[in-house]
Design an enzyme around this catalytic site. Structure first.
Site, PDB file in Angstrom:
ATOM      1  N   ASP A   1       0.825  -1.214   0.000  1.00  0.00           N
ATOM      2  CA  ASP A   1       0.000   0.000   0.000  1.00  0.00           C
ATOM      3  C   ASP A   1       0.859   1.263   0.000  1.00  0.00           C
ATOM      4  OD1 ASP A   1      -2.049  -1.910   0.457  1.00  0.00           O
ATOM      5  OD2 ASP A   1      -1.801  -1.691   2.625  1.00  0.00           O
TER       6      ASP A   1
ATOM      7  N   GLU B   1     -11.528  -0.616  -3.492  1.00  0.00           N
ATOM      8  CA  GLU B   1     -10.799   0.005  -2.386  1.00  0.00           C
ATOM      9  C   GLU B   1      -9.586   0.752  -2.922  1.00  0.00           C
ATOM     10  OE1 GLU B   1      -9.663  -3.275   0.146  1.00  0.00           O
ATOM     11  OE2 GLU B   1      -7.928  -3.804  -1.100  1.00  0.00           O
TER      12      GLU B   1
END
Length: 511
Positions: free
Chosen positions: A77, A254
């Site tokens: 991420d 997401e």
């Protein structure tokens, strides 16, 4: 990703096997001006132009970006921002899910070895005590802010969005304070907060599970009253409904993040399970539209960035964007793994790596992410110096010069140490690793390295200063001195260069 990007989902075939059928890339020139434009259309164009002037939009033709991947091991991420102080700041999810880390460097490559600082650790009990995920760092109104997701010690899946505020010029040494949870209309699973500004308005985008919708997470947008508080009612802008958004037993949208250019807002997001199914989707809106209307956002029907067996990259996703050191190129930042199969829960596998590669732009003003490039030095494109809208690409293994190569990887090559050794270079195909540009019978082809001395000599070149432009490069054959890679009639050949035209035809600019 468009179908043309996935012709080789597995290892490419041997070049002795003919490739048949029509090309899968679009080569049509952009549409010309329309006659009789209405006043409304003119006003729309002017609005888009004004938006383009106010956004940071690098030039479409920009120098090559050379970075070695993976950039950082065991960091998922990833979020990288280039600040006005000349530093890149990077944060990412640590596989222990227990802390927020930062590192900085003056170059992208420098982040690989930059020391890492822990700026915050999870709570010993209660909220913010588990699953510390997906931090992002932003500089807003003179202060630093980190957005992150966290669970609680008594319920690790009670994931919510939280904010830290940092005071100080250097976020690695700043004083950090907890600003608390970002409150939304529902007390449900929520994560991946990101923020951007368009037309002077700051927005928050995020992923959340909404009561009454049978998905893991959808995408939302809202205005912000301040960096930790929403203003007004959020708008749901995407729900996982497409097959590629629901692989691996989950229904996921997401990790939203924004790239602004050409009068449009390109919002990438991640979909499906966090294994080899993970991929990037794309929403697009006009910068002049009402971003709080769901109808302003158009979802691309296919993923724009997916696993690639040929390059050995699996599950690319949860990306962010930054810029190159010269500020001229947009850079895609993402994580993936270099293996497909995972034992056990993918969330417990620590080996997602931070990677970067350059974003290219199609003639219609849309981003082209191509494929996850192989590990090692990032590839370049060879733009013709005298036909600057055209690039070297391969088609049916023949090297040629074309414009509007939307199947981007066909026009990307890695400059690697020459197969013949010495002070030479070879040009390796990005989507056909192990295949190189080589001359054969004075023609230039992309063929597999057969390890013969003849092949390796044919595929090795002396990289020279551009014969017609010192900012470019020319490639001289090592086994035929004085002969260069040169385009003629849309194809590449090995030719002796004797005049100004030949010098121009044999000069390329690396992008």
């Amino acid at each position: 990703m468009p179908a043309s990007h996935t012709r080789w989902a597995t290892v490419p075939p041997d070049p002795s096997t003919p490739r048949t059928g029509l090309p899968t890339h679009a080569t049509a020139a952009p549409a010309g001006p329309r006659a009789g434009r209405t006043r409304t259309a003119v006003l729309l164009v002017l609005t888009m132009l004004a938006s383009m002037l106010t956004a940071a939009t690098p030039a479409q033709a920009a120098p090559a970006v050379r970075v070695t991947n993976p950039l950082v091991a065991q960091r998922a991420d990833p979020h990288i921002v280039r600040h006005t102080d000349g530093y890149y700041y990077m944060t990412a999810t640590a596989p222990e899910y227990d802390r927020i880390v930062l590192r900085r460097a003056t170059t992208l490559q420098g982040l690989s070895t930059a020391p890492e600082t822990v700026i915050w650790r999870r709570h010993d009990s209660g909220i913010m005590g588990a699953h510390i995920w997906a931090p992002e760092i932003h500089f807003i109104d003179g202060r630093w802010y980190v957005y992150f997701a966290a669970g609680a010690t008594d319920n690790v899946w009670a994931i919510r969005m939280y904010v830290l505020e940092g005071t100080g010029a250097n976020p690695l040494t700043a004083s950090w304070a907890e600003k608390g949870q970002i409150r939304t209309p529902w007390e449900t699973f929520a994560l991946d907060a990101s923020t951007f500004v368009t037309n002077g308005v700051r927005y928050l985008i995020w992923a959340q599970g909404e009561p009454g919708i049978a998905t893991n997470s959808n995408l939302y947008i809202a205005r912000m009253a301040n960096p930790w508080t929403l203003s007004g009612t959020p708008t749901r802008i995407a729900v996982p409904t497409l097959e590629w958004e629901m692989r691996g037993g989950v229904k996921v949208n997401e990790g939203p993040t924004v790239l602004q250019r050409n009068g449009r807002i390109f919002l990438t997001y991640s979909a499906s399970a966090t294994d080899a199914n993970y991929c990037l989707g794309l929403l697009t809106a006009s910068a002049g539209s009402d971003l709080l209307k769901a109808s302003s956002w158009v979802k691309s029907p296919q993923p724009v960035f997916t696993s690639n067996a040929a390059t050995g990259q699996w599950g690319p996703g949860h990306n962010s964007f930054t810029v190159s050191e010269d500020g001229l190129s947009d850079i895609l930042v993402y994580h993936d793994r270099n293996y497909r199969d995972i034992s056990g829960d993918p969330l417990r596998d620590p080996n997602r790596r931070t990677r970067v590669q350059k974003v290219y732009w199609n003639a219609d003003g849309t981003p082209n992410f191509g494929i996850p490039v192989p590990d090692g030095v990032t590839p370049v494109r060879l733009r013709s110096d005298n036909q600057p809208d055209r690039f070297v690409r391969h088609w049916e293994y023949r090297a040629r010069l074309e414009a509007n190569v939307t199947n981007l990887a066909d026009s990307q090559f890695r400059l690697v140490p020459g197969l013949a050794g010495g002070n030479t270079v070879s040009l390796e195909s990005t989507n056909f690793p192990g295949y190189y540009l080589r001359h054969r019978n004075w023609e230039v082809w992309v063929e597999r390295d057969d390890a013969s001395s003849t092949y390796r000599a044919d595929a090795s070149f002396a990289q020279r200063t551009g014969l017609s432009n010192s900012a470019g490069v020319s490639f001289e054959a090592i086994n035929y001195p004085g002969q260069y890679l040169r385009h003629s009639g849309g194809l590449l050949y090995l030719r002796t260069v004797t005049d100004a035209t030949g010098n121009a035809d044999a000069t390329f600019v690396l992008e």
